[in-house]
Design a protein around this motif. Structure first.
Motif, PDB file in Angstrom:
ATOM      1  N   LEU A 138      56.107   5.050  93.901  1.00 22.23           N
ATOM      2  CA  LEU A 138      55.579   6.196  94.630  1.00 22.23           C
ATOM      3  C   LEU A 138      54.112   6.417  94.291  1.00 22.23           C
ATOM      4  CD1 LEU A 138      56.050   8.776  96.394  1.00 22.23           C
ATOM      5  CD2 LEU A 138      56.630   9.949  94.253  1.00 22.23           C
ATOM      6  N   LEU A 139      53.766   6.350  93.014  1.00 25.02           N
ATOM      7  CA  LEU A 139      52.383   6.582  92.600  1.00 25.02           C
ATOM      8  C   LEU A 139      51.462   5.459  93.060  1.00 25.02           C
ATOM      9  CD1 LEU A 139      53.057   7.889  88.979  1.00 25.02           C
ATOM     10  CD2 LEU A 139      52.630   9.240  91.038  1.00 25.02           C
ATOM     11  N   LEU A 140      51.904   4.213  92.912  1.00 26.22           N
ATOM     12  CA  LEU A 140      51.089   3.078  93.343  1.00 26.22           C
ATOM     13  C   LEU A 140      50.872   3.089  94.852  1.00 26.22           C
ATOM     14  CD1 LEU A 140      52.700   0.318  91.118  1.00 26.22           C
ATOM     15  CD2 LEU A 140      50.316   1.057  90.995  1.00 26.22           C
ATOM     16  N   GLY A 141      51.842   3.599  95.586  1.00 23.39           N
ATOM     17  CA  GLY A 141      51.746   3.619  97.041  1.00 23.39           C
ATOM     18  C   GLY A 141      50.826   4.682  97.583  1.00 23.39           C
ATOM     19  N   HIS A 142      50.302   5.539  96.701  1.00 20.46           N
ATOM     20  CA  HIS A 142      49.394   6.602  97.140  1.00 20.46           C
ATOM     21  C   HIS A 142      48.131   6.611  96.292  1.00 20.46           C
ATOM     22  CE1 HIS A 142      51.783   8.602 100.214  1.00 20.46           C
ATOM     23  NE2 HIS A 142      52.838   8.276  99.488  1.00 20.46           N
ATOM     24  N   PRO A 143      47.246   5.624  96.512  1.00 19.28           N
ATOM     25  CA  PRO A 143      46.013   5.573  95.720  1.00 19.28           C
ATOM     26  C   PRO A 143      45.086   6.754  95.970  1.00 19.28           C
ATOM     27  CG  PRO A 143      45.955   3.990  97.534  1.00 19.28           C
ATOM     28  CD  PRO A 143      47.355   4.513  97.470  1.00 19.28           C
ATOM     29  N   GLU A 144      45.330   7.513  97.041  1.00 24.29           N
ATOM     30  CA  GLU A 144      44.509   8.691  97.317  1.00 24.29           C
ATOM     31  C   GLU A 144      44.905   9.888  96.453  1.00 24.29           C
ATOM     32  OE1 GLU A 144      48.111   9.255  99.975  1.00 24.29           O
ATOM     33  OE2 GLU A 144      46.946   7.581  99.136  1.00 24.29           O
ATOM     34  N   TRP A 145      46.055   9.818  95.782  1.00 30.62           N
ATOM     35  CA  TRP A 145      46.477  10.899  94.901  1.00 30.62           C
ATOM     36  C   TRP A 145      45.678  10.879  93.604  1.00 30.62           C
ATOM     37  CZ3 TRP A 145      52.581  10.827  95.035  1.00 30.62           C
ATOM     38  CH2 TRP A 145      53.006  11.205  96.330  1.00 30.62           C
ATOM     39  N   SER A 146      45.705  11.990  92.895  1.00 34.42           N
ATOM     40  CA  SER A 146      45.042  12.104  91.587  1.00 34.42           C
ATOM     41  C   SER A 146      46.079  12.551  90.560  1.00 34.42           C
ATOM     42  CB  SER A 146      43.890  13.116  91.655  1.00 34.42           C
ATOM     43  OG  SER A 146      42.945  12.744  92.638  1.00 34.42           O
ATOM     44  N   PRO A 147      46.946  11.645  90.110  1.00 36.09           N
ATOM     45  CA  PRO A 147      48.036  12.055  89.215  1.00 36.09           C
ATOM     46  C   PRO A 147      47.523  12.396  87.812  1.00 36.09           C
ATOM     47  CG  PRO A 147      48.423   9.871  90.187  1.00 36.09           C
ATOM     48  CD  PRO A 147      47.015  10.223  90.440  1.00 36.09           C
ATOM     49  N   PHE A 148      48.166  13.381  87.201  1.00 35.16           N
ATOM     50  CA  PHE A 148      47.978  13.652  85.781  1.00 35.16           C
ATOM     51  C   PHE A 148      49.347  13.512  85.148  1.00 35.16           C
ATOM     52  CE2 PHE A 148      47.230  15.648  81.788  1.00 35.16           C
ATOM     53  CZ  PHE A 148      45.873  15.471  81.539  1.00 35.16           C
ATOM     54  N   ILE A 149      49.477  12.567  84.221  1.00 36.95           N
ATOM     55  CA  ILE A 149      50.770  12.206  83.644  1.00 36.95           C
ATOM     56  C   ILE A 149      50.800  12.607  82.181  1.00 36.95           C
ATOM     57  CG2 ILE A 149      52.383  10.324  83.174  1.00 36.95           C
ATOM     58  CD1 ILE A 149      50.977   8.761  85.456  1.00 36.95           C
ATOM     59  N   ILE A 150      51.807  13.393  81.794  1.00 37.80           N
ATOM     60  CA  ILE A 150      51.960  13.734  80.382  1.00 37.80           C
ATOM     61  C   ILE A 150      53.304  13.226  79.882  1.00 37.80           C
ATOM     62  CG2 ILE A 150      50.511  15.772  80.675  1.00 37.80           C
ATOM     63  CD1 ILE A 150      53.029  17.509  80.274  1.00 37.80           C
ATOM     64  N   THR A 151      53.295  12.741  78.656  1.00 39.49           N
ATOM     65  CA  THR A 151      54.515  12.299  77.990  1.00 39.49           C
ATOM     66  C   THR A 151      54.647  13.062  76.687  1.00 39.49           C
ATOM     67  OG1 THR A 151      55.624  10.411  76.937  1.00 39.49           O
ATOM     68  CG2 THR A 151      53.225  10.321  77.056  1.00 39.49           C
ATOM     69  N   LEU A 152      55.841  13.571  76.413  1.00 36.97           N
ATOM     70  CA  LEU A 152      56.020  14.427  75.239  1.00 36.97           C
ATOM     71  C   LEU A 152      56.173  13.644  73.948  1.00 36.97           C
ATOM     72  CD1 LEU A 152      56.517  16.507  77.544  1.00 36.97           C
ATOM     73  CD2 LEU A 152      58.122  17.626  75.995  1.00 36.97           C
ATOM     74  N   CYS A 153      56.470  12.352  74.044  1.00 35.26           N
ATOM     75  CA  CYS A 153      56.752  11.564  72.851  1.00 35.26           C
ATOM     76  C   CYS A 153      55.833  10.352  72.751  1.00 35.26           C
ATOM     77  CB  CYS A 153      58.204  11.077  72.867  1.00 35.26           C
ATOM     78  SG  CYS A 153      59.434  12.403  72.936  1.00 35.26           S
ATOM     79  N   ARG A 154      55.753   9.812  71.555  1.00 34.62           N
ATOM     80  CA  ARG A 154      55.099   8.550  71.227  1.00 34.62           C
ATOM     81  C   ARG A 154      53.568   8.617  71.170  1.00 34.62           C
ATOM     82  NH1 ARG A 154      58.469   4.065  71.491  1.00 34.62           N
ATOM     83  NH2 ARG A 154      60.640   4.763  71.324  1.00 34.62           N
ATOM     84  N   GLY A 155      52.993   9.827  71.098  1.00 33.98           N
ATOM     85  CA  GLY A 155      51.544   9.918  70.990  1.00 33.98           C
ATOM     86  C   GLY A 155      51.003   9.258  69.740  1.00 33.98           C
ATOM     87  N   GLY A 156      51.793   9.207  68.680  1.00 38.32           N
ATOM     88  CA  GLY A 156      51.372   8.568  67.440  1.00 38.32           C
ATOM     89  C   GLY A 156      51.864   7.143  67.286  1.00 38.32           C
TER      90      GLY A 156
END
Length: 220
Positions: free
Chosen positions: A31-49
């Motif tokens: 879905l995200l790749l199919g819409h290059p005109e979008w401006s996604p902001f993706i957050i993940t709650l785990c694995r930052g370290g």
């Protein structure tokens, strides 16, 4: 390459809230790749370290034309519960204070049996959206199930949206899973990555059902 035809946000402000780096690609990468005109902001709650997974997530953001941020909540094998307040505060600390057109997150029962973090994130996001703390016109939950662990995750039959990925987008999604995240082609992750992505779709008026006309617009 033609993009995926799906109901489009008016300005392309899309937020993706997930438990782990790779969930964004696994469950909604097409879905995200199919819409290059979008401006996604993706957050993940785990694995930052996580010195392995964190840099791979940053590479994946580039492939998805997205920005993002990472938390470092406990992701140990025991899956000890996080309080709803902890999950809520973590999400709000990572997500920009913007109004979004579309909010994507895990299903309320997760995508397979079972990962507690997926469920915790889903419930927190839904509550934050319902009480207006996160402002978004639409909320889409990933919609997959595995029959209680009896088969690999597959799209839920009653999902509001089934999105079959065109060949080129499917190939790019697989490349992120194998070349960026480094999963072997025979790994669980690579085998699970759905060619048909599925979502339960909510708007300010509640859940809406897919029409035949809308379904035709999903395909390039």
């Amino acid at each position: 390459m033609n993009g995926i035809k799906a109901p489009e946000p008016s300005s392309g402000r899309v937020a993706v809230i997930i438990a782990h780096p790779d969930d964004e690609t696994l469950w909604a990468g097409g879905l995200l790749l199919g819409h290059p005109e979008w401006s996604p902001f993706i957050i993940t709650l785990c694995r930052g370290g996580d010195l392995d997974r964190a840099p791979k997530f940053r590479q994946a953001l580039k492939r998805l034309n997205a920005q993002g941020s990472m938390g470092d909540q406990d992701d140990g094998p025991d899956q000890l519960p996080l309080t709803s307040a902890t999950v809520r505060e973590c999400i709000l600390s990572l997500l920009p204070p913007l109004e979004f057109d579309l909010l994507l997150t895990h299903g309320l029962q997760g995508e397979y049996t079972r990962h507690r973090r997926h469920e915790e994130v889903a419930h927190a996001v839904q509550n934050l959206w319902r009480d207006g703390t996160i402002r978004a016109a639409k909320l889409w939950h990933f919609a997959y199930e595995d029959g209680g662990g009896s088969y690999l995750p597959r799209p839920r039959a009653n999902a509001d949206l089934h999105l079959e990925l065109p060949e080129g987008i499917w190939a790019r999604k697989c490349e992120i899973m194998t070349q960026v995240y480094g999963f072997e082609a025979t790994s669980w992750e690579a085998r699970v990555a759905p060619r048909v992505e599925a979502f339960r779709c909510f708007s300010g008026q509640g859940i809406f059902r897919r029409s035949d006309e809308m379904a035709r617009r999903f395909h390039s």
